[in-house]
Scaffold this motif. Structure first.
Motif, short mmCIF file in Angstrom:
data_model
loop_
_atom_site.label_atom_id
_atom_site.label_comp_id
_atom_site.label_asym_id
_atom_site.label_seq_id
_atom_site.Cartn_x
_atom_site.Cartn_y
_atom_site.Cartn_z
N THR A 1 0.86 -1.19 0.00
CA THR A 1 0.00 0.00 0.00
C THR A 1 0.89 1.23 0.00
O THR A 1 1.71 1.41 0.90
CB THR A 1 -0.91 0.04 1.23
OG1 THR A 1 -1.83 -1.06 1.19
CG2 THR A 1 -1.71 1.34 1.28
N GLY B 1 0.60 5.43 -0.43
CA GLY B 1 -0.28 6.58 -0.51
C GLY B 1 0.35 7.77 0.16
O GLY B 1 1.58 7.82 0.34
N ASN B 2 -0.45 8.73 0.56
CA ASN B 2 0.04 9.95 1.20
C ASN B 2 0.71 9.61 2.53
O ASN B 2 0.04 9.23 3.50
CB ASN B 2 -1.12 10.92 1.42
CG ASN B 2 -0.66 12.25 1.97
OD1 ASN B 2 0.48 12.67 1.74
ND2 ASN B 2 -1.53 12.92 2.71
N GLU B 3 2.04 9.71 2.58
CA GLU B 3 2.84 9.42 3.77
C GLU B 3 2.74 7.96 4.22
O GLU B 3 3.08 7.62 5.36
CB GLU B 3 2.45 10.34 4.94
CG GLU B 3 2.68 11.82 4.65
CD GLU B 3 2.36 12.70 5.86
OE1 GLU B 3 2.00 12.15 6.91
OE2 GLU B 3 2.47 13.92 5.73
N VAL B 4 2.26 7.09 3.35
CA VAL B 4 2.11 5.68 3.69
C VAL B 4 2.85 4.83 2.66
O VAL B 4 2.69 5.02 1.45
CB VAL B 4 0.62 5.25 3.71
CG1 VAL B 4 0.48 3.76 4.00
CG2 VAL B 4 -0.15 6.07 4.74
N GLN C 1 -3.40 5.29 11.95
CA GLN C 1 -2.01 5.74 11.85
C GLN C 1 -1.19 4.78 10.98
O GLN C 1 -0.24 4.16 11.45
CB GLN C 1 -1.38 5.83 13.24
CG GLN C 1 -2.04 6.82 14.18
CD GLN C 1 -1.45 6.75 15.58
OE1 GLN C 1 -1.54 5.73 16.26
NE2 GLN C 1 -0.81 7.83 16.00
N PRO C 2 -1.52 4.64 9.72
CA PRO C 2 -0.84 3.65 8.87
C PRO C 2 0.64 3.93 8.68
O PRO C 2 1.42 3.01 8.41
CB PRO C 2 -1.60 3.74 7.54
CG PRO C 2 -2.16 5.14 7.53
CD PRO C 2 -2.52 5.42 8.96
N GLN C 3 1.04 5.19 8.84
CA GLN C 3 2.43 5.55 8.61
C GLN C 3 3.38 4.94 9.64
O GLN C 3 4.60 4.93 9.44
CB GLN C 3 2.61 7.07 8.57
CG GLN C 3 2.28 7.79 9.85
CD GLN C 3 0.81 8.10 10.03
OE1 GLN C 3 -0.03 7.71 9.21
NE2 GLN C 3 0.48 8.83 11.09
N ALA D 1 -5.70 -1.67 4.97
CA ALA D 1 -4.55 -0.89 4.51
C ALA D 1 -4.80 -0.23 3.16
O ALA D 1 -4.38 0.91 2.93
CB ALA D 1 -3.31 -1.78 4.44
N CYS D 2 -5.47 -0.94 2.27
CA CYS D 2 -5.60 -0.42 0.90
C CYS D 2 -6.41 0.87 0.82
O CYS D 2 -6.32 1.60 -0.17
CB CYS D 2 -6.19 -1.49 -0.03
SG CYS D 2 -7.98 -1.65 0.02
N HIS E 1 -5.77 3.49 2.33
CA HIS E 1 -4.78 4.57 2.32
C HIS E 1 -4.02 4.65 0.99
O HIS E 1 -3.24 5.59 0.80
CB HIS E 1 -3.80 4.39 3.47
CG HIS E 1 -4.46 4.29 4.81
ND1 HIS E 1 -5.11 5.35 5.39
CD2 HIS E 1 -4.61 3.23 5.67
CE1 HIS E 1 -5.61 4.98 6.57
NE2 HIS E 1 -5.32 3.70 6.75
#
Length: 332
Positions: free
Chosen positions: A98, A100-103, A210-212, A231-232, A234
């Protein structure tokens, strides 16, 4: 080099047609052979995974799989063909990135056992349903080692080299207890990596909020199925999420979105996940330049606002496909 393409059910044929077209442009020397599997095949023939399809899958360098529409009630003789392929070909590692933005994280899911072995039965004259959960030392060790090797590779490219071991050993003390014990044993072989543990419910909450904080997550089959779908979100949602199923010298690539029967045939299915599968396939067979060409084309078309309705656009499947193929042609 031979690629087995299995479109499957629902929107599978629609998005796999786009993916196959891109693959032919990027790797015209590949031999592509199409095979059938899925619920519609079962209804027509009595088997969801014909022997001819299984034979082509065994012969292929890699498999590109679309989607299957499995019933939510027991049907005598039916088994999910994707689950059967994973087990028969021993595609033990499901890899779900995954970005994405910051992830930028990866869920590494064990793919051959757990509740998905399909050992279910009714007792007490149908009043009690029982499912068996199987966790083995061997399968646990190899999936955790796969996650560790991936984390070490990512660490070389600037990622933190952190592996999160997810389980529910506080309740499932025997089955998840074994998974946890083996995971910590394997972890001892990787002193350069950082390890942490999370109970699956806490992991789900943190992954949503908080995925990051995550790098590589490793877990059992059903927990991995659920966490990777969380997760996806994000990374743009199911319409863009791709996965690889890896074994020893074998690989199967499939979009995560499923058959989506509600939009099948309407021409609005998002082909991005299937195209991202081709990116992963090309990387896996050792063609990173071709993979990067397709990755760049996907990014450029999305940036231009040519998107299907599921990601906020108004384009059709065909319009997205045409733009991506035009991008590929312009790169030549």
């Amino acid at each position: 080099m031979q690629i087995c393409v299995i479109p499957g059910d629902g929107i599978g044929p629609e998005v796999i047609a786009v993916a196959t077209a891109a693959l032919r442009v990027l790797a015209p020397d590949l031999t592509i052979k199409e095979a059938e599997a899925g619920w519609a095949v079962f209804q027509r023939t009595g088997t969801a995974l014909p022997e001819t399809t299984l034979a082509l899958a065994r012969e292929a360098t890699a498999i590109l799989f679309g989607a299957v529409a499995s019933p939510s009630h027991p049907v005598p003789g039916y088994r999910s063909p994707i689950v059967e392929l994973r087990r028969t070909l021993d595609l033990y590692a499901n890899i779900r990135p995954t970005v994405g933005n910051e992830v930028d994280l990866v869920v590494v899911r064990e793919n051959t056992e757990d509740l998905y072995i399909g050992r279910e039965r009714l007792e007490d004259d149908g009043a009690t349903a029982i499912a068996e959960r199987v966790i083995t030392r061997a399968a646990s060790a190899r999936i955790v080692r796969t996650a560790c090797e991936l984390a070490r590779t990512r660490q070389a490219y600037g990622h933190p080299g952190k592996v999160t071991i997810v389980h529910k050993a506080n309740v499932l003390r025997v089955s998840d207890g074994l998974f946890r014990t083996v995971a910590l044993e394997v972890a001892a072989d990787y002193p350069e990596l950082t390890f942490e543990e999370r109970l699956v419910d806490v992991a789900a909450m943190q992954l949503a909020a908080q995925p990051q904080r995550f790098d590589v997550i490793v877990t059992t089959n059903m927990f991995g199925d659920i966490l990777s779908d969380i997760a996806c979100i994000h990374g743009g949602g199911l319409g863009v999420a791709a996965s690889s199923n890896l074994g020893h010298g074998r690989a199967l690539f499939e979009p995560v979105h499923g058959a989506a029967p509600d939009i099948a045939g309407r021409g609005i299915a998002n082909p991005t996940a299937a195209l991202n599968c081709v990116v992963m396939l090309l990387d896996w067979i050792g063609r990173p330049h071709a993979a990067e060409r397709l990755r760049s084309a996907i990014t450029a078309v999305a940036a231009a606002g040519i998107r299907t309705p599921d990601v906020g656009g108004q384009a059709t499947t065909r319009e997205v496909a045409d733009e991506i193929l035009n991008q590929l042609s312009a790169q030549m």
